[in-house]
Design a protein around this motif. Sequence first.
Motif, PDB file in Angstrom:
ATOM      1  N   ILE A   1       0.863  -1.185   0.000  1.00 35.52           N
ATOM      2  CA  ILE A   1       0.000   0.000   0.000  1.00 35.52           C
ATOM      3  C   ILE A   1       0.895   1.230   0.000  1.00 35.52           C
ATOM      4  CG2 ILE A   1      -1.783   1.272   1.244  1.00 35.52           C
ATOM      5  CD1 ILE A   1      -2.679  -1.424   2.455  1.00 35.52           C
ATOM      6  N   LEU A   2       0.851   2.005  -1.075  1.00 33.55           N
ATOM      7  CA  LEU A   2       1.706   3.182  -1.230  1.00 33.55           C
ATOM      8  C   LEU A   2       1.109   4.407  -0.550  1.00 33.55           C
ATOM      9  CD1 LEU A   2       2.501   2.604  -5.004  1.00 33.55           C
ATOM     10  CD2 LEU A   2       3.934   1.990  -3.052  1.00 33.55           C
ATOM     11  N   ALA A   3      -0.198   4.484  -0.502  1.00 34.82           N
ATOM     12  CA  ALA A   3      -0.899   5.577   0.179  1.00 34.82           C
ATOM     13  C   ALA A   3      -2.276   5.065   0.565  1.00 34.82           C
ATOM     14  CB  ALA A   3      -1.011   6.798  -0.721  1.00 34.82           C
ATOM     15  N   MET A   4      -2.751   5.519   1.721  1.00 30.27           N
ATOM     16  CA  MET A   4      -4.086   5.128   2.168  1.00 30.27           C
ATOM     17  C   MET A   4      -4.663   6.291   2.975  1.00 30.27           C
ATOM     18  SD  MET A   4      -5.372   1.679   4.140  1.00 30.27           S
ATOM     19  CE  MET A   4      -4.969   2.239   5.794  1.00 30.27           C
ATOM     20  N   ALA A   5      -5.265   7.230   2.257  1.00 29.62           N
ATOM     21  CA  ALA A   5      -5.729   8.463   2.882  1.00 29.62           C
ATOM     22  C   ALA A   5      -7.211   8.387   3.205  1.00 29.62           C
ATOM     23  CB  ALA A   5      -5.454   9.647   1.953  1.00 29.62           C
ATOM     24  N   SER A   6      -7.565   8.915   4.355  1.00 28.63           N
ATOM     25  CA  SER A   6      -8.960   9.019   4.763  1.00 28.63           C
ATOM     26  C   SER A   6      -9.209  10.456   5.185  1.00 28.63           C
ATOM     27  CB  SER A   6      -9.240   8.071   5.935  1.00 28.63           C
ATOM     28  OG  SER A   6     -10.560   8.235   6.417  1.00 28.63           O
ATOM     29  N   SER A   7     -10.310  11.022   4.736  1.00 28.66           N
ATOM     30  CA  SER A   7     -10.605  12.415   5.067  1.00 28.66           C
ATOM     31  C   SER A   7     -11.966  12.491   5.749  1.00 28.66           C
ATOM     32  CB  SER A   7     -10.598  13.264   3.797  1.00 28.66           C
ATOM     33  OG  SER A   7     -10.847  14.613   4.083  1.00 28.66           O
ATOM     34  N   PRO A   8     -12.080  13.316   6.832  1.00 22.16           N
ATOM     35  CA  PRO A   8     -11.107  14.268   7.367  1.00 22.16           C
ATOM     36  C   PRO A   8      -9.838  13.600   7.900  1.00 22.16           C
ATOM     37  CG  PRO A   8     -13.315  14.707   8.218  1.00 22.16           C
ATOM     38  CD  PRO A   8     -13.376  13.388   7.540  1.00 22.16           C
TER      39      PRO A   8
ATOM     40  N   SER B   1     -19.688  13.116  15.596  1.00 21.40           N
ATOM     41  CA  SER B   1     -20.591  12.312  14.775  1.00 21.40           C
ATOM     42  C   SER B   1     -20.880  12.956  13.423  1.00 21.40           C
ATOM     43  CB  SER B   1     -21.916  12.075  15.522  1.00 21.40           C
ATOM     44  OG  SER B   1     -22.501  13.308  15.905  1.00 21.40           O
ATOM     45  N   VAL B   2     -20.452  14.190  13.236  1.00 20.91           N
ATOM     46  CA  VAL B   2     -20.679  14.882  11.964  1.00 20.91           C
ATOM     47  C   VAL B   2     -19.616  14.465  10.947  1.00 20.91           C
ATOM     48  CG1 VAL B   2     -20.885  17.105  10.812  1.00 20.91           C
ATOM     49  CG2 VAL B   2     -21.732  16.830  13.149  1.00 20.91           C
TER      50      VAL B   2
ATOM     51  N   TYR C   1     -21.969  18.937   3.071  1.00 22.31           N
ATOM     52  CA  TYR C   1     -21.986  18.049   4.230  1.00 22.31           C
ATOM     53  C   TYR C   1     -22.805  18.649   5.375  1.00 22.31           C
ATOM     54  CZ  TYR C   1     -18.131  15.937   1.640  1.00 22.31           C
ATOM     55  OH  TYR C   1     -17.364  15.362   0.665  1.00 22.31           O
ATOM     56  N   ALA C   2     -22.709  19.973   5.552  1.00 20.48           N
ATOM     57  CA  ALA C   2     -23.503  20.645   6.582  1.00 20.48           C
ATOM     58  C   ALA C   2     -24.997  20.532   6.262  1.00 20.48           C
ATOM     59  CB  ALA C   2     -23.085  22.111   6.692  1.00 20.48           C
TER      60      ALA C   2
END
Length: 676
Positions: free
Chosen positions: A265-272, A295-296, A607-608
């Motif tokens: 795995i070279l990159a594994m990004a999660s946002s936020p 929870s938001v 998202y809001a």
Amino acid sequence: MKKFQILIWILISITIIFIARIAYLQLFTEKYKLNAANTSIKAEYQIPLRGYIMDRNGKILVGNTPSYELTFTQAQMEKDFDTLSFCKLVNITPTQFNKIIHNIKANPNYSKLVPMTFMKGLTTEDLARIQEKIFKYNAFSIVRTPERNYLVNSAGNILGYINEVNEKYIKSDSTYYLPGNLAGMSGVEKSYEKYLRGIKGIKYIQKDRQMRSIGPYKNGEYDQQMKSGEDITLTIDYELQNLAERLLTNKRGGVVAIDPNNGEILAMASSPVIDPSVFIGKDKNKHIYALQMDSVNKPMYDRAAQAMYPPGSTFKLLNGLVAMQMGVIDEKTTFVCKHGFHYGNRRIGCHCGYFYSPITIDKAIQKSCNNFFAETYVRILNKYPNNIEKSIDEWSDIMKSFGVGNYMNNDLAVGSKGNIPNSEYYNKRYGVNKWNIYTIISNSIGQGEILATPLQIANYTAAIANRGFFYTPHIVKAINGNPITNPNFVKPKNTKVDRKYFDIVNKGMEMVVLSGTARRIATKVFSQEGKTGTAQNPHGKDHSIFVLIAPADKPKIAVAVVVENGGFGATYAGPIASLIAEKYLTGSIQRTSMEESIEKANFSGEYARQWNEYLKRIGKYIPPNLSTEIKDSIKRIQSDNKLSAKIKQKLIQEIINNQNKESLISKKDTDNFEGD
């Protein structure tokens, strides 16, 4: 009589064995002499340094910084313990002392014989002052507990954090953990805990009658040597990881990049994105709790490995391959698209542009023709006439060989199974003989009941790059400099689709970038194969999904991107995947305008809006323009457990409507006054 004699002899035998065992333990072993309750021998624990964590290029991501704590063992507490002098030594009041001791004893893991944490985070000044006189207080010891030092401000979902062990953790390895010890709670810190933690050191110190140390017990014969934890080298390229996280700024989703040649795995990004620096310091528990309670945005939810999304049109690649393996279509099979797939009075719309002319699978992939893959799915389910259960089970079985619909047995701390349905699933959901081809036709385009994580999507993309096999994705490359040898990670897994069927699919993916739905990301710097995906969801704008393989001739990277509510696959997910490939293959990014536009894109408003809609559905939304008095009234209704959610929502809406009416009347009066 004989029975009575036999019973007597059994009791005598048990008694002899019991006495012999006690004699052995007392005369021939040191077990009880070394027990914590033995006040003449004191066990001093040495906590080893945790292993370093580095990226694939040797960049140190996590290290250690010195830290010390004071421990307390009730069994070694002197009867004439001088509380006042001790409190003065450690700079606390007797009231604080009693409160700490009370809290220690209230701990579910409390034991009189086990050292418990009394005070954490001793400064160097504290250490110098306390060390000089701590020998007077036999129940207390200074223990080094190295604090983690995160040298980067991102990748928190990968690295994880350490914290005090709870009762469950202690039970998982009671031979190692004691209350107050630290251990990995998430990320690599958790999944590779046994390598990173090292081996505790134990020194047995003998005391005289005045409880002064007189040297090691039996010259240290029973001491245990401390051993530092092993260093971990990740498969992650931190610069690539950092780029992926920047491109996801103000967005939600996940990015996974894999080297198809080895599954790294070279990159594994999660946002936020989580800044791991919040996991250290005196306020770390407060920060961790805040992240867990958000929870938001759900930052602690690793969207790259845990979030399950409909893979959308990227799933058409697998449906085409499985259909060829099942023998229901081949590379010459054609279908005619009439602006979509029609069934009864319903249809699945299509915008491929190849209308009223026969097209093959490569062109269907190029322009993402919904009709072609719906017709293909119908053939899959009709393979065994009048036996749809057998057809879908064969389809499901081949699908799962690509690593979807199951846990891949990787080395990550978290993950989700996803969903690839079979006949059992649909019989439970709809009932036996109560579902048919058209009930589940959405599966043909990666919607319906199909769910996959970004990691799983990246993995099946790697399998396509390899023409039919993959290596289980993994996050660790080497331990103490030694490359991993676990067969699960170094031996390839073959899918159930023959190699000969892949070329036409890869050709279609190359056409996607050159002249198809992802023309936007085409570049002369390197060749690419891709597939757009647009996944519908009931809460807002469609998810933007894209898979990419590069270079096309000799793949070195496979990327999957999901941007929640990003719309069409080529709008956001496609450019992100292509920029990541460009960075990895060339070391830099030439398409800086594309990079800047993607990084600036902000979906926070969407998202809001979705969150407010959710609060409205459950009757907990409070408009921001209401008066304090009205807000308090709404909160009282919301907290009334006697009212149902439906009644709460109705009452709250009435209050809001009345407030709005009053505002309109007030505005009208003001307008009239101003007009006069």
